[in-house]
Design a protein around this motif. Structure first.
Motif, short mmCIF file in Angstrom:
data_model
loop_
_atom_site.label_atom_id
_atom_site.label_comp_id
_atom_site.label_asym_id
_atom_site.label_seq_id
_atom_site.Cartn_x
_atom_site.Cartn_y
_atom_site.Cartn_z
N UNK A 156 82.81 24.54 -106.34
CA UNK A 156 81.82 23.71 -106.86
C UNK A 156 81.15 24.24 -105.36
N UNK A 157 82.07 24.52 -104.56
CA UNK A 157 81.12 25.41 -103.17
C UNK A 157 80.02 27.01 -103.32
N UNK A 158 81.47 27.54 -104.80
CA UNK A 158 80.72 28.97 -104.41
C UNK A 158 79.56 28.42 -105.20
N UNK A 159 79.47 27.42 -106.82
CA UNK A 159 78.23 27.08 -107.78
C UNK A 159 76.84 26.94 -106.99
N UNK A 183 75.60 29.19 -104.58
CA UNK A 183 74.89 30.23 -105.55
C UNK A 183 73.64 30.13 -106.25
N UNK A 184 73.63 28.91 -106.67
CA UNK A 184 72.10 28.04 -107.07
C UNK A 184 71.69 27.84 -105.69
N UNK A 227 68.11 29.40 -106.82
CA UNK A 227 66.47 28.61 -106.37
C UNK A 227 65.69 29.03 -105.20
N UNK A 228 66.34 29.08 -104.34
CA UNK A 228 65.72 29.75 -103.21
C UNK A 228 65.65 31.26 -102.94
N UNK A 230 75.12 29.43 -117.87
CA UNK A 230 75.89 30.00 -117.06
C UNK A 230 77.19 29.59 -116.32
N UNK A 231 76.89 29.08 -115.29
CA UNK A 231 77.29 28.60 -114.53
C UNK A 231 77.48 28.29 -115.37
#
Length: 439
Positions: free
Chosen positions: A33-36, A39-40, A44-45, A165-166
Motif C-alpha cells: 500500500x505504501x509503494x502504491x 507511485x500514485x 498524479x502530481x 494496472x496498479x
C-alpha cells in the motif's frame, strides 16, 4: 483518549490482527500500500499534471488557430468550421448576437486550461466544462465564436490504465500471497491443535511434522517431548507397581504374625498401624495410577453423572440432580472421570447430608457443580486440600478423612483432560466443587 495519547503503540495493538496469518498478510499489505501510494502521488502530481498541461495547451492552441483564421478571413467561416470538425475535433458555431458577459465558473479559474487560454488566445473569452464537453467562447471581430470539444481530450488516457494496472496487480499478488501464507501457517495450526489435544489427554494419530524447516523442527521437538513424557510416566508407573509388590509382601507377613500372637493391647495397636500403612500404600498407588492409558471417547455426561450418583445413594442421604438434555456429548475418559466425580461426591456425602449436582454449558466448556451442606473448608485451605496426603485437622474429621489423596486424584484426572477443579463456598452452607471440562 488519554491512555491512547500516553501509550500510542499499545493502543494501536488493539486494531492489529491477532493471528499469524493475519499479521503476515498485514506485513505484506503495508509496504505494498505504501509503494502504491507513493507511485500514485508521483504519477498524479507529476505525470498527470504534465500531461494535463500539454493537453490543455493543445486545446488552447487549436482554438487560437481557428480564431485567428476566422479573424483574417471571416467569409471562410464554413471552410474553417469544416477544418475544425474534421481535423481538430471541434464543433464550431458563430453567435453574432451574443456578448461575453458571463464570467467563467470559479471552479475552473486558475486551472491549466484557463492558464493556456490566457497565453494562447489573447482576446476575451469564457469557458465551461460539463460532464461531457468543454465549451469555449471567444470574441472575434465583435462576434462570438463558440468551440465545443469532448471533455475526454483534457483527461490523460494513461490514468485509467495506471489505476487498473496498479489495482489489478496488487489484488492478484495479494491473492497469491494469501494462498502461500495460508499453506505456511497451516502446519502451525495443526501443531497447536495437536498440543491442545495432548494437554487434554487425547490422541492425535494423524499429526506429522510438515511445512518450513523451522516448523518441522518445532513439531519434531514436540513429538520427542510427548514420547519422553509418556516414557517417564510409564517408568514411574512400573516402578510404583514394583514398590507395591515389595511393600505388600512384608505387610502381609506382619499381619499373619500379628494374627498368631496373643491379642493384647499392644498387638491390637500394631494391627491398627499395619492396616493404616496398607491403606496409605493403596492410596499412594491409586494416586500414581491417575496417569491412566484409558482412551478418550464421546460420552453422554448426563448418563455418566447419573451412574456415579446411583452408586452413592445410601444411608438416607439425598443427591439432587436434574439432567440437562441440551448438552452435547463430551470427549472424555469415562472411567477416570467417573472416579474423579465419585471422589468429590464421596467427600460431600461424608461431611454433609445432601448433595446438589448441576450441569451447564459455558464458553466451550461443561461446568459440573457439586455442592454439599456440610461444615465446609476455610478459604485459605482451598488449594492446600489438593496437595497429596494433606489432611485438615479442624474443619474435617481426621479419623474418617482417609489418607488425603481423594481430591489430589480427582484434580489430577480432570487436569489431564484439559479441565480443572475449583472450590468455593456453597449457597447450601457447605463446600462447592466446580469441575470444568472442555467440549
Amino acid at each position: 483518549m488519554i491512555y491512547a495519547l500516553r501509550h500510542p503503540f499499545k493502543s494501536l495493538k488493539k486494531f492489529l490482527p491477532k493471528t499469524m496469518f493475519g499479521r503476515s498478510l498485514f506485513i505484506l499489505i503495508a509496504p505494498l500500500v505504501l509503494v502504491q501510494t507513493i507511485s500514485a502521488y508521483i504519477f498524479f502530481d507529476r505525470h498527470w499534471e504534465y500531461t494535463t498541461k500539454v493537453l490543455a495547451r493543445d486545446i488552447a492552441g487549436d482554438v487560437s488557430l481557428l480564431a485567428d483564421l476566422y479573424e483574417k478571413n471571416p467569409k471562410s467561416f464554413e471552410f474553417i468550421k469544416g477544418i475544425a470538425g474534421s481535423q481538430l475535433g471541434f464543433s464550431m458555431k458563430l453567435l453574432p448576437q451574443k456578448k461575453l458577459q458571463k464570467a467563467t465558473d470559479p471552479r475552473w479559474i486558475d486551472s491549466f486550461l484557463d492558464f493556456e487560454l490566457q497565453e494562447k488566445l489573447r482576446r476575451p473569452y469564457q469557458f465551461e466544462i460539463s460532464n461531457t464537453d468543454i465549451i469555449i467562447e471567444t470574441e472575434v471581430n465583435k462576434r462570438v465564436l463558440e468551440f465545443t470539444t469532448p471533455r475526454k481530450r483534457l483527461l490523460p488516457k494513461t490514468t485509467p490504465l495506471f489505476v487498473m494496472w496498479a489495482a489489478g496487480t496488487s489484488i492478484f499478488f495479494l491473492f497469491v500471497a494469501a494462498i502461500f501464507m495460508r499453506n505456511q501457517v497451516k502446519p502451525l495450526r495443526r501443531l497447536a491443535i495437536a498440543a491442545d489435544r495432548f494437554g487434554k489427554g487425547r490422541d492425535f494419530p494423524d499429526f506429522k511434522p510438515e511445512g518450513a524447516t523451522e516448523v518441522r523442527k518445532v513439531a519434531q521437538a514436540f513429538l520427542s517431548m510427548k514420547d519422553r513424557l509418556k516414557r517417564q510416566i510409564g517408568q514411574r508407573t512400573e516402578m510404583l507397581a514394583g514398590v507395591s509388590h515389595d511393600l505388600r509382601t512384608p505387610l502381609t507377613r506382619m499381619k499373619l504374625q500379628l494374627a498368631m500372637m496373643d491379642q493384647n493391647g499392644d498387638v491390637k495397636g500394631l494391627i491398627t498401624d499395619v492396616s493404616d500403612m496398607e491403606r496409605m500404600v493403596e492410596g499412594y498407588l491409586a494416586f500414581a495410577r491417575g496417569e491412566s492409558h484409558e482412551e478418550s471417547r464421546h460420552i453422554d455426561i448426563n448418563q455418566l453423572l447419573q451412574e456415579v450418583i446411583d452408586t452413592r445413594i445410601k444411608n438416607g442421604k439425598m443427591i439432587h440432580f436434574t439432567p440437562d438434555k441440551s448438552l452435547p456429548v463430551v470427549l472424555l475418559r469415562p472411567h477416570m472421570t467417573a472416579r474423579a466425580l465419585g471422589n468429590l461426591m464421596n467427600n460431600g456425602l461424608r461431611y454433609g447430608n445432601q448433595l446438589w449436582v448441576s450441569l451447564e454449558k459455558f464458553k466451550g466448556t461443561v461446568v459440573i457443580s457439586i455442592e454439599d451442606d456440610g461444615p465446609g473448608i476455610a478459604e485459605e485451605k482451598w488449594e492446600d486440600v489438593f496437595k497429596p496426603f494433606f489432611r485438615l485437622d479442624s474443619s474435617r474429621n481426621t479419623s474418617t478423612g482417609g489418607v488425603g489423596l481423594g481430591l489430589s486424584i480427582a484434580r489430577d484426572i480432570i487436569r489431564n483432560q484439559g479441565g480443572d477443579i475449583d472450590l468455593s463456598k456453597s449457597e447450601q452452607g457447605g463446600l462447592k466443587a466446580k469441575v470444568t471440562l472442555p467440549l
